[in-house]
Scaffold this motif. Structure first.
Motif, PDB file in Angstrom:
ATOM      1  N   VAL A 404      19.911  -9.422  12.574  1.00  0.00           N
ATOM      2  CA  VAL A 404      20.693 -10.657  12.655  1.00  0.00           C
ATOM      3  C   VAL A 404      20.713 -11.384  11.307  1.00  0.00           C
ATOM      4  O   VAL A 404      21.622 -12.140  10.997  1.00  0.00           O
ATOM      5  N   ILE A 477      26.044 -23.381  12.773  1.00  0.00           N
ATOM      6  CA  ILE A 477      27.274 -22.589  12.821  1.00  0.00           C
ATOM      7  C   ILE A 477      26.947 -21.098  12.786  1.00  0.00           C
ATOM      8  O   ILE A 477      27.559 -20.296  13.497  1.00  0.00           O
ATOM      9  N   TRP A 478      25.910 -20.734  11.999  1.00  0.00           N
ATOM     10  CA  TRP A 478      25.480 -19.332  11.980  1.00  0.00           C
ATOM     11  C   TRP A 478      25.019 -18.931  13.387  1.00  0.00           C
ATOM     12  O   TRP A 478      25.384 -17.870  13.908  1.00  0.00           O
ATOM     13  N   ASP A 480      25.922 -20.216  16.146  1.00  0.00           N
ATOM     14  CA  ASP A 480      27.095 -20.115  17.018  1.00  0.00           C
ATOM     15  C   ASP A 480      27.802 -18.784  16.808  1.00  0.00           C
ATOM     16  O   ASP A 480      28.306 -18.181  17.741  1.00  0.00           O
ATOM     17  N   GLN A 481      27.802 -18.326  15.547  1.00  0.00           N
ATOM     18  CA  GLN A 481      28.443 -17.045  15.243  1.00  0.00           C
ATOM     19  C   GLN A 481      27.637 -15.865  15.764  1.00  0.00           C
ATOM     20  O   GLN A 481      28.183 -14.827  16.069  1.00  0.00           O
ATOM     21  N   SER A 482      26.292 -16.015  15.808  1.00  0.00           N
ATOM     22  CA  SER A 482      25.534 -14.821  16.149  1.00  0.00           C
ATOM     23  C   SER A 482      25.022 -14.787  17.572  1.00  0.00           C
ATOM     24  O   SER A 482      24.796 -13.717  18.092  1.00  0.00           O
ATOM     25  N   TRP A 483      24.795 -15.934  18.207  1.00  0.00           N
ATOM     26  CA  TRP A 483      24.460 -15.820  19.624  1.00  0.00           C
ATOM     27  C   TRP A 483      25.077 -16.908  20.477  1.00  0.00           C
ATOM     28  O   TRP A 483      24.630 -17.192  21.577  1.00  0.00           O
ATOM     29  N   GLY A 484      26.107 -17.566  19.945  1.00  0.00           N
ATOM     30  CA  GLY A 484      26.901 -18.448  20.778  1.00  0.00           C
ATOM     31  C   GLY A 484      26.228 -19.743  21.152  1.00  0.00           C
ATOM     32  O   GLY A 484      26.524 -20.324  22.188  1.00  0.00           O
ATOM     33  N   ARG A 485      25.294 -20.179  20.328  1.00  0.00           N
ATOM     34  CA  ARG A 485      24.618 -21.421  20.643  1.00  0.00           C
ATOM     35  C   ARG A 485      24.562 -22.200  19.362  1.00  0.00           C
ATOM     36  O   ARG A 485      23.802 -21.857  18.460  1.00  0.00           O
ATOM     37  N   PHE A 486      25.364 -23.244  19.245  1.00  0.00           N
ATOM     38  CA  PHE A 486      25.383 -23.987  17.996  1.00  0.00           C
ATOM     39  C   PHE A 486      24.003 -24.587  17.739  1.00  0.00           C
ATOM     40  O   PHE A 486      23.491 -24.550  16.633  1.00  0.00           O
TER      41      PHE A 486
ATOM     42  N   GLN B 120      28.742 -26.264  28.599  1.00  0.00           N
ATOM     43  CA  GLN B 120      28.480 -24.895  28.140  1.00  0.00           C
ATOM     44  C   GLN B 120      27.886 -24.052  29.267  1.00  0.00           C
ATOM     45  O   GLN B 120      26.950 -24.465  29.936  1.00  0.00           O
ATOM     46  N   MET B 318      26.343  -7.621  15.216  1.00  0.00           N
ATOM     47  CA  MET B 318      25.581  -8.796  14.826  1.00  0.00           C
ATOM     48  C   MET B 318      26.447  -9.742  14.003  1.00  0.00           C
ATOM     49  O   MET B 318      27.116  -9.317  13.067  1.00  0.00           O
ATOM     50  N   ASN B 319      26.388 -11.022  14.347  1.00  0.00           N
ATOM     51  CA  ASN B 319      27.133 -12.063  13.648  1.00  0.00           C
ATOM     52  C   ASN B 319      28.644 -11.870  13.759  1.00  0.00           C
ATOM     53  O   ASN B 319      29.401 -12.458  12.999  1.00  0.00           O
ATOM     54  N   PRO B 321      31.011 -11.879  16.926  1.00  0.00           N
ATOM     55  CA  PRO B 321      31.312 -11.879  18.361  1.00  0.00           C
ATOM     56  C   PRO B 321      32.787 -11.638  18.644  1.00  0.00           C
ATOM     57  O   PRO B 321      33.617 -11.704  17.741  1.00  0.00           O
ATOM     58  N   ARG B 323      35.823 -13.257  20.662  1.00  0.00           N
ATOM     59  CA  ARG B 323      36.270 -14.434  21.416  1.00  0.00           C
ATOM     60  C   ARG B 323      37.507 -14.019  22.188  1.00  0.00           C
ATOM     61  O   ARG B 323      38.508 -13.635  21.608  1.00  0.00           O
ATOM     62  N   TYR B 330      28.693 -11.918  22.634  1.00  0.00           N
ATOM     63  CA  TYR B 330      27.810 -11.627  21.505  1.00  0.00           C
ATOM     64  C   TYR B 330      26.915 -10.453  21.830  1.00  0.00           C
ATOM     65  O   TYR B 330      26.436 -10.324  22.953  1.00  0.00           O
ATOM     66  N   VAL B 346      29.303 -16.663  26.368  1.00  0.00           N
ATOM     67  CA  VAL B 346      29.204 -18.115  26.294  1.00  0.00           C
ATOM     68  C   VAL B 346      30.578 -18.739  26.411  1.00  0.00           C
ATOM     69  O   VAL B 346      31.528 -18.288  25.777  1.00  0.00           O
ATOM     70  N   TYR B 355      32.023 -27.516  13.680  1.00  0.00           N
ATOM     71  CA  TYR B 355      32.678 -27.061  12.448  1.00  0.00           C
ATOM     72  C   TYR B 355      33.424 -28.233  11.798  1.00  0.00           C
ATOM     73  O   TYR B 355      33.330 -28.453  10.593  1.00  0.00           O
TER      74      TYR B 355
END
Lengths: 594, 386
Positions: A404, A477-478, A480-486, B120, B318-319, B321, B323, B330, B346, B355
């Motif tokens: 990761v 944000i990382w 959020d990108q890698s396991w969907g949890r901000f 969520q 990895m990194n 996902p 959508r 993920y 999610v 963001y």
């Protein structure tokens, strides 16, 4: 006037020249060209690196040092590794195993004496006991282990590493590699080949020029593949090196190593080049050199308060810049060697925190020119490199990044910004400590310097808030990108958030007038506590996705640091009557304190 | 009256309130972090952050009393304070432009975190190589399902959420003549083969009589999933079909026949069906050469949506996902010798807000500190020249 302008560059030049002196080629030891051997690239831990790095990291793991004294002379890591590989009977009698735990010593029937280093020969008869105890300790969850269990496991792991090194090229106390090649097709050998394949600590034989970059082979793999076929040329060269070293024939050894090197140069010229560079980096030890130069800068500055200020203060700044240059060169080398942004693990974060603090300090010094920037950045650089030095014991500091984390984009953005945030908070803390000491020690009233100090601290807190906030949100944000949890309220995230909240709190309290000069300074020192907890403390909780690195022994160091910072907060908050008395104690400077 | 209103407004917009909130938030964050050692991340966040009040159980009693404002309350007050103060106090000028942008960004961030805590949904999708799955599963909630398996070509599934499994309650199964009586429900339990000295089982049918079930404390850590179990008794009119043990750790479903129709009973993870299906073509687990350090995990999946005829392959790694359909998928975990891929699924309608906030706050701080630095540098220059 002109001479004083020359002081900083000449001080810097002398420091850098002394650092560079270690890069000169070393003399051959007993006629063996160890240098050339140490530069050979190998694959270990998923990374191509020179043998020198393997030797240093292994000895560091086993003995906690990169060299040792034996029979009246210093044995460096490369020479030690050669003995481990080719003359195990010699290596087995060298005292390389560091054992300090009294219960582990007791298990081995040894008494605790001033000598804590033991050769493998002494441990050999107890291997079965050590293995049994370690196997039992391994069953226990790492958080629940006793001190003894931790120590015995650690010893077992080191013995196992040593054992693997001994069986990397040829079977210890078995047939030599040259004999092994001669009977490669004998079915009775295949068991030994399998053993070598399994145990090899690193892979020496480069993949052919067109092949896959990671297809390096150990001697066991080459033997297994070569059964019946014509033997591998590299393998034969290696056998020559092994025999020459075992017979202590320096001339033959040197020829063998040169031959092997030209073979590597033919197939993997880039790996050879990389190996050369990394050996230079290892030998220069830029972070160790930087640490020494920062200390010299600090000493020069302190001396300047008492004597020859006109010479020593600029010399201190010159030394600081030299330290920063060496530090930068080291950091840049790591980036090039690893092909990664500067911060990839706890060790490199310490190196980077110091670097960013030093660079900020140099800017402050150029802006304010009062010696304060020099003092705090030399102190911060020195302290962080000491911390880094103590984090080195884990082995290779350029290890591969787990899945990761394998993202240069996020390492370069989130990790770097958040680490700059740590730097800023520590730098503000260091400025505030300078303020607290100045209150006690200053011999004359100098409101302009106090004002400069306060304005620097404020500026650095703003800087720290900016980077820690951006770093924290980028981390979200990382995530959020890698396991969907901000935001997962993971300890490391919470630690980062605390730094942001604390810096925001200082700025708002200042804006509202709830704290003034003294209060801001005390809070800035408090920032050191929060940052150290967020940086190291949360790793000790052992929860969450970010917990990495073993940190057992560090708990006490961290507690000591926090206690010292709290004492400094108290010192900072002492009411004016405890400050060093001045002839004009009711002066303007004191009116600002609250 | 207007005076009190002014006083309330003054308090709401005061900087003191903001500072108090920041301090409270720090206390909560520290408490939540320390509590994670004993309660796990999920438990600690629910106790301290995703709550309006922090509750404390008086030792030796079952009384719980609120002892501290929770993260929700502090966040709400801080947001209100930020909005109100912004409107009332902060002057609208270039000097304060940076702060305006920062505070706007923070409001967006807080709204995002509230949206996350309320909306969520995190589920999982586990799929083996070559298999197709059209549902996601909850990792925490279970459901009791009664499946009419009589027809050869399709099943009829009646799902009862875990929350309805209250002892002594009767639950009608719509569309069938059946209803279920819940005899017992355990949030966590230990299941073992029945020994000769164990107390008699509540179950009379199926595998239940052979199993000894003991109730256990619900697990708190994140890595200890609860083993849920229930004893249920299906009825058709007055006729009982016996008491059955169902649990999410029991493998095979158990069934009975009523009026020629076969019904199977099982307790499983709560499912949500998707309007599309995912087929795992290949799962890959790469390591660095000569080590077992993981380098990458990736799942090559085919997404197919019968309603639109859409079918395409996607690589989730990895990194990176996927959508799709309002959800993000993920790469989370794997199993069964690298043939099973587990995707974290999610759904968060507010996922973009952080963001936006990050950009706003960064911009705002940059503007603010740049203006400040310019002023300070000018002052410093003047001081040095003087």
């Amino acid at each position: 006037m002109r001479i004083s302008k020359l002081i900083p560059p000449s001080a810097a030049f002398v420091a850098i020249a002394l650092t560079a002196a270690v890069l000169l080629p070393a003399a051959k030891i007993r006629g063996f060209d160890l240098d050339r051997f140490a530069r050979l690239p190998v694959l270990e831990g998923g990374r191509v690196k020179p043998i020198d790095s393997v030797a240093r990291n292994s000895l560091l793991l086993i003995r906690s040092q990169q060299s040792f004294t034996w029979q009246g002379r210093t044995v460096a890591a490369d020479e030690w590794l050669l003995d481990v590989l080719f003359r195990p009977e010699i290596a087995d009698s060298q005292p390389v195993f560091f054992i300090n735990d009294p219960e582990v010593l007791g298990l081995l029937g040894l008494k605790q004496t001033s000598d804590r280093y033991f050769p493998f020969r002494v441990l050999g008869p107890h291997l079965e006991k050590i293995e049994q105890q370690a196997a039992a300790a391994r069953e226990v969850d790492s958080k629940q282990r006793t001190r003894f269990q931790g120590a015995i496991l650690n010893l077992f792991d080191r013995i196992y590493l040593y054992y693997r090194l001994e069986n990397t090229i040829q079977v210890k106390n078995g047939p030599r590699l040259s004999e092994e090649i001669a009977r490669a097709s004998d079915p009775a050998s295949s068991e030994r080949h399998d053993g070598l394949v399994q145990l090899a600590a690193f892979r020496l034989l480069p993949p052919p020029a067109g092949g896959k970059a990671e297809a390096w082979r150990s001697s066991g793999e080459a033997l297994r593949a070569g059964r019946g076929a014509a033997a591998d040329r590299g393998l034969e060269q290696l056998a020559g090196i092994a025999d020459a070293y075992a017979k202590q024939d320096a001339a033959l050894f040197n020829v063998g190593v040169a031959g092997f090197e030209s073979l590597v140069a033919l197939e993997r010229p880039d790996a050879l080049e990389h190996g050369r560079y990394e050996v230079l980096f290892n030998r220069a030890q830029p972070f160790y050199a930087g640490m020494v130069i920062y200390l010299l800068a600090l000493l020069a500055l302190f001396a300047s308060f008492l004597w020859k200020r006109a010479i020593l203060a600029p010399a201190a700044f010159g030394l600081l810049v030299a330290g920063a240059l060496v530090h930068t060169a080291g950091l840049a080398s790591r980036v090039v060697l690893q092909g990664r942004p500067p911060v990839t693990n706890l060790y490199s974060s310490a190196v980077f925190v110091g670097w960013a603090a030093v660079i900020c300090g140099i800017f402050l010094e150029r802006m304010y020119r009062r010696g304060i920037g020099t003092a705090v950045s030399a102190a911060a650089g020195f302290a962080s490199l000491i911390v880094a030095h103590h984090l080195m014991g884990d082995g290779d500091t350029m290890e591969m990044m787990r899945a990761v984390l394998d993202s240069n984009f996020w390492l370069a953005t989130h990790v770097v910004t958040i680490t700059i945030g740590y730097s800023g908070t520590f730098l503000a803390g260091a400025l505030a400590i300078g303020y607290a000491f100045r209150r006690q020690l200053a011999t004359r009233i100098d409101p302009a310097t106090t004002k400069a100090l306060v304005s620097m601290t404020y500026g650095v807190i703003c800087f720290a808030l900016f980077f820690s906030f951006i770093g924290t949100v980028l981390g979200g944000i990382w995530a959020d990108q890698s396991w969907g949890r901000f935001w997962g309220w993971d300890p490391k995230e919470n630690g980062a958030l605390l730094i942001v909240l604390w810096n925001a709190l200082i700025l708002h309290a200042r804006f509202g007038g709830y704290v003034r000069e003294k209060g801001i300074m005390a809070m800035a020192i408090g920032g050191n506590v929060i940052t150290s907890l967020s940086w190291f403390g949360v790793n000790m909780l052992g929860v969450g996705l970010h917990s990495y690195g073993f940190m057992d022994g560090a708990v006490w160091t961290l507690s000591g640091f926090i206690a010292s910072q709290l004492a400094l907060v108290a010192l900072c908050l002492l009411p004016p009557k405890f400050w060093k008395p001045h002839p004009a104690a009711a002066g303007t400077e004191l009116a600002g304190g609250r | 009256m207007p005076r009190t209103r002014n006083r309330v407004l003054d308090a709401l917009t005061s900087l003191k309130l903001a500072i108090v909130c920041l301090v409270l938030l720090m206390v909560l964050v520290v408490a939540c972090t320390l509590a994670q050692v004993r309660m796990g991340v999920f438990g600690a966040v629910n106790a301290y952050i995703r709550t309006f009040l922090v509750w404390w159980t008086v030792p030796g009693t079952s009384w719980t009393i609120p002892i501290f404002p929770g993260g929700g309350l502090v966040g709400l007050v801080l947001t209100a304070n930020l909005v109100a103060a912004q409107a009332k106090r902060l002057e609208l000028s270039v000097r304060k432009l940076g702060l305006w942008i920062v505070h706007l960004g923070l409001i967006v961030l807080f709204v995002g975190e509230f949206a996350t805590s309320f909306f969520q949904v995190e589920m999982q999708l586990a799929v083996e190589e070559g298999k197709t799955v059209d549902y996601v599963e909850s990792t925490r909630d279970a459901e009791l399902v009664v499946i009419d398996t009589t027809a050869a070509d399709h099943d009829e599934v009646y799902a009862i959420p875990e929350a309805l499994l209250v002892p002594d309650r009767f639950i009608e199964i719509p569309g069938t003549p059946l209803f279920l009586k819940v005899n017992a429900f355990y949030k966590n339990s230990d299941l073992a083969r029945r020994g000769p000295n164990d107390p008699p089982s509540l179950a009379t049918m199926g595998i239940g009589p052979e199993v000894n079930v003991t109730e256990a404390e619900p697990g708190s850590g994140d890595d200890q999933p609860n083993r849920k179990a229930a004893f249920v008794e299906p009825f058709a009119g007055p006729k009982s079909y016996g008491t059955w043990l169902v649990s999410d750790v029991l493998g095979a479903p158990q069934s009975f026949i009523h009026n020629g129709r076969t019904y199977s009973l099982s307790l499983r993870r709560h499912r949500e069906y998707l309007p599309f299906a995912m087929t795992l073509k290949k799962f890959q687990h790469d390591v660095y050469a000569g080590t077992d350090i993981p380098k990458n995990f990736s799942s090559l999946v085919e997404v197919s949506r019968p309603s639109t005829g859409e079918a395409r392959e996607v690589l989730i790694y990895m990194n990176q996902p996927l959508r799709y359909g309002g959800k993000a998928f993920y790469q989370a975990s794997f199993g069964k010798n690298d043939t099973l891929s587990i995707l974290q699924v999610v759904e968060n309608p507010g996922w973009l807000l952080p963001y936006v906030s990050c950009v706003l706050v960064a911009l705002g701080l940059l503007v603010h500190f740049a203006l400040g630095l310019r002023r300070s540098a000018a002052r410093q220059k003047a001081a040095l020249e003087a």
